[in-house]
Motif scaffolding. Sequence first.
Motif, PDB file in Angstrom:
ATOM      1  N   ARG A  14      41.980  23.901 109.024  1.00 27.71           N
ATOM      2  CA  ARG A  14      43.130  24.162 108.154  1.00 27.71           C
ATOM      3  C   ARG A  14      43.417  23.110 107.088  1.00 27.71           C
ATOM      4  NH1 ARG A  14      47.770  27.710 110.452  1.00 27.71           N
ATOM      5  NH2 ARG A  14      46.544  29.097 111.750  1.00 27.71           N
ATOM      6  N   LYS A 120      50.082  24.884 123.981  1.00 27.86           N
ATOM      7  CA  LYS A 120      48.860  24.083 123.859  1.00 27.86           C
ATOM      8  C   LYS A 120      49.232  22.609 123.857  1.00 27.86           C
ATOM      9  CE  LYS A 120      47.256  26.125 120.078  1.00 27.86           C
ATOM     10  NZ  LYS A 120      46.471  26.341 118.840  1.00 27.86           N
ATOM     11  N   SER A 144      46.047  31.120 121.114  1.00 30.34           N
ATOM     12  CA  SER A 144      46.792  32.384 121.066  1.00 30.34           C
ATOM     13  C   SER A 144      47.919  32.400 122.100  1.00 30.34           C
ATOM     14  CB  SER A 144      45.866  33.580 121.297  1.00 30.34           C
ATOM     15  OG  SER A 144      44.868  33.590 120.310  1.00 30.34           O
ATOM     16  N   GLU A 146      50.900  32.929 121.845  1.00 32.41           N
ATOM     17  CA  GLU A 146      51.856  34.035 121.670  1.00 32.41           C
ATOM     18  C   GLU A 146      51.695  35.116 122.727  1.00 32.41           C
ATOM     19  OE1 GLU A 146      49.918  32.760 119.307  1.00 32.41           O
ATOM     20  OE2 GLU A 146      51.250  31.995 117.747  1.00 32.41           O
ATOM     21  N   ASP A 159      54.924  26.178 120.050  1.00 34.86           N
ATOM     22  CA  ASP A 159      53.685  26.281 119.291  1.00 34.86           C
ATOM     23  C   ASP A 159      53.936  25.955 117.828  1.00 34.86           C
ATOM     24  OD1 ASP A 159      50.970  26.704 119.085  1.00 34.86           O
ATOM     25  OD2 ASP A 159      51.139  28.860 118.754  1.00 34.86           O
ATOM     26  N   ILE A 160      52.848  25.892 117.088  1.00 36.04           N
ATOM     27  CA  ILE A 160      52.935  25.658 115.652  1.00 36.04           C
ATOM     28  C   ILE A 160      53.294  26.956 114.943  1.00 36.04           C
ATOM     29  CG2 ILE A 160      51.528  25.191 113.620  1.00 36.04           C
ATOM     30  CD1 ILE A 160      49.909  23.291 115.438  1.00 36.04           C
ATOM     31  N   GLU A 162      53.580  28.379 111.084  1.00 39.95           N
ATOM     32  CA  GLU A 162      53.355  28.039 109.675  1.00 39.95           C
ATOM     33  C   GLU A 162      54.041  29.096 108.816  1.00 39.95           C
ATOM     34  OE1 GLU A 162      49.239  27.552 108.653  1.00 39.95           O
ATOM     35  OE2 GLU A 162      49.705  26.831 106.641  1.00 39.95           O
ATOM     36  N   THR A 163      53.449  30.269 108.716  1.00 34.68           N
ATOM     37  CA  THR A 163      54.080  31.339 107.924  1.00 34.68           C
ATOM     38  C   THR A 163      55.037  32.173 108.779  1.00 34.68           C
ATOM     39  OG1 THR A 163      52.304  32.865 108.480  1.00 34.68           O
ATOM     40  CG2 THR A 163      52.019  31.553 106.474  1.00 34.68           C
ATOM     41  N   GLY A 164      54.852  32.152 110.085  1.00 38.47           N
ATOM     42  CA  GLY A 164      55.675  32.971 110.991  1.00 38.47           C
ATOM     43  C   GLY A 164      55.073  34.347 111.239  1.00 38.47           C
ATOM     44  N   THR A 165      53.940  34.625 110.591  1.00 37.32           N
ATOM     45  CA  THR A 165      53.317  35.947 110.699  1.00 37.32           C
ATOM     46  C   THR A 165      52.871  36.265 112.128  1.00 37.32           C
ATOM     47  OG1 THR A 165      52.497  35.606 108.471  1.00 37.32           O
ATOM     48  CG2 THR A 165      51.530  37.425 109.686  1.00 37.32           C
ATOM     49  N   THR A 166      52.267  35.283 112.794  1.00 31.82           N
ATOM     50  CA  THR A 166      51.764  35.530 114.161  1.00 31.82           C
ATOM     51  C   THR A 166      52.911  35.905 115.086  1.00 31.82           C
ATOM     52  OG1 THR A 166      50.077  33.869 113.702  1.00 31.82           O
ATOM     53  CG2 THR A 166      50.258  34.630 115.975  1.00 31.82           C
TER      54      THR A 166
HETATM   55  C1  PRP Z   1      48.151  28.524 115.062  1.00 33.06           C
HETATM   56  C2  PRP Z   1      49.349  28.603 115.977  1.00 33.06           C
HETATM   57  C3  PRP Z   1      49.838  30.006 115.769  1.00 33.06           C
HETATM   58  C4  PRP Z   1      49.516  30.271 114.319  1.00 33.06           C
HETATM   59  C5  PRP Z   1      50.748  30.122 113.480  1.00 33.06           C
HETATM   60  O1  PRP Z   1      47.067  29.026 115.737  1.00 33.06           O
HETATM   61  O2  PRP Z   1      48.987  28.304 117.312  1.00 33.06           O
HETATM   62  O3  PRP Z   1      49.148  30.901 116.619  1.00 33.06           O
HETATM   63  O4  PRP Z   1      48.536  29.317 113.933  1.00 33.06           O
HETATM   64  O5  PRP Z   1      50.513  30.439 112.136  1.00 33.06           O
HETATM   65  P1  PRP Z   1      51.476  31.447 111.330  1.00 33.06           P
HETATM   66  O6  PRP Z   1      52.905  31.052 111.599  1.00 33.06           O
HETATM   67  O7  PRP Z   1      51.090  31.235 109.894  1.00 33.06           O
HETATM   68  O8  PRP Z   1      51.174  32.834 111.808  1.00 33.06           O
HETATM   69  P2  PRP Z   1      45.580  28.895 115.224  1.00 33.06           P
HETATM   70  O9  PRP Z   1      45.318  29.829 114.113  1.00 33.06           O
HETATM   71  O10 PRP Z   1      45.311  27.460 114.893  1.00 33.06           O
HETATM   72  O11 PRP Z   1      44.724  29.391 116.458  1.00 33.06           O
HETATM   73  P3  PRP Z   1      44.963  29.332 118.032  1.00 33.06           P
HETATM   74  O12 PRP Z   1      46.224  30.070 118.363  1.00 33.06           O
HETATM   75  O13 PRP Z   1      43.769  29.998 118.632  1.00 33.06           O
HETATM   76  O14 PRP Z   1      45.051  27.893 118.409  1.00 33.06           O
END
Ligand code: PRP
Length: 215
Positions: A14, A120, A144, A146, A159-160, A162-166
């Motif tokens: 990233r 994680k 993953s 979520e 978790d992280i 970023e955009t909140g889309t996941t």
């Molecule tokens: C990271 C994080 C979320 C996602 C968030 O996962 O763990 O799943 O990105 O991003 P978003 O808010 O823009 O949707 P990553 O893609 O690094 O993969 P992983 O879950 O397999 O660790």
Amino acid sequence: MENRKVRIALTKGRIENKAVDLLEKIGYDVTDLRNKGRRLILSVPNEDIEVVLAKAADVITYVEHGVCDLGVVGKDTIMEHGGKFFEISDLGFGKCRFALAVKKGTDFYMGYGVKTVATKYPEVTRRFFEAKGMDVDIVKIEGSVELAPLVGLSDGIVDIVETGTTLKENGLEVYDTVAPISARLIVNTVSMKLKQERISEIVRLIEENCDDKNN
Ligand code: PRP
């Protein structure tokens, strides 16, 4: 310390492109970095610098052991792993946040039972709830995260985001913010002393070229 080039470890993935953009902005020739193929050590022509590509936690390990002088790594990994190095600057890119997320509409802080949190980042999670004086069970997940509350493994995740889309696409929402995250520049403590002049010069160039308005 052996007489080798100044070695910079960049986190693959990233934040890699932004880090390479930054090196280019400084004026370094990043041709090798842009055409790296599967190579892990890349040269910077006309400079006493070479760049190493590694996974985030390994960037810290290489810098801690002094085989890399500088490293670019996310604050998320720094918070989880800690370690003995100088965290010199906030590079302003790779911005996101650690958040506590739950299934939409869930009130995580309500009720008396001990909640389960999948993550994680168990160390970050442990400290967050410890500071709140809240007892939680933490389950370590490798990716993953979520998925965990969706299949009933946990009440929430740290978790992280970023955009909140996941989160959104999986019917989850942010319940609380844990900490802001961005890419940081770290330096080996011995390199900082023994190669002070050269390292300071590189740090100055990086800082001059990485301010928020440029990202
Ligand atoms: C990271 C994080 C979320 C996602 C968030 O996962 O763990 O799943 O990105 O991003 P978003 O808010 O823009 O949707 P990553 O893609 O690094 O993969 P992983 O879950 O397999 O660790």
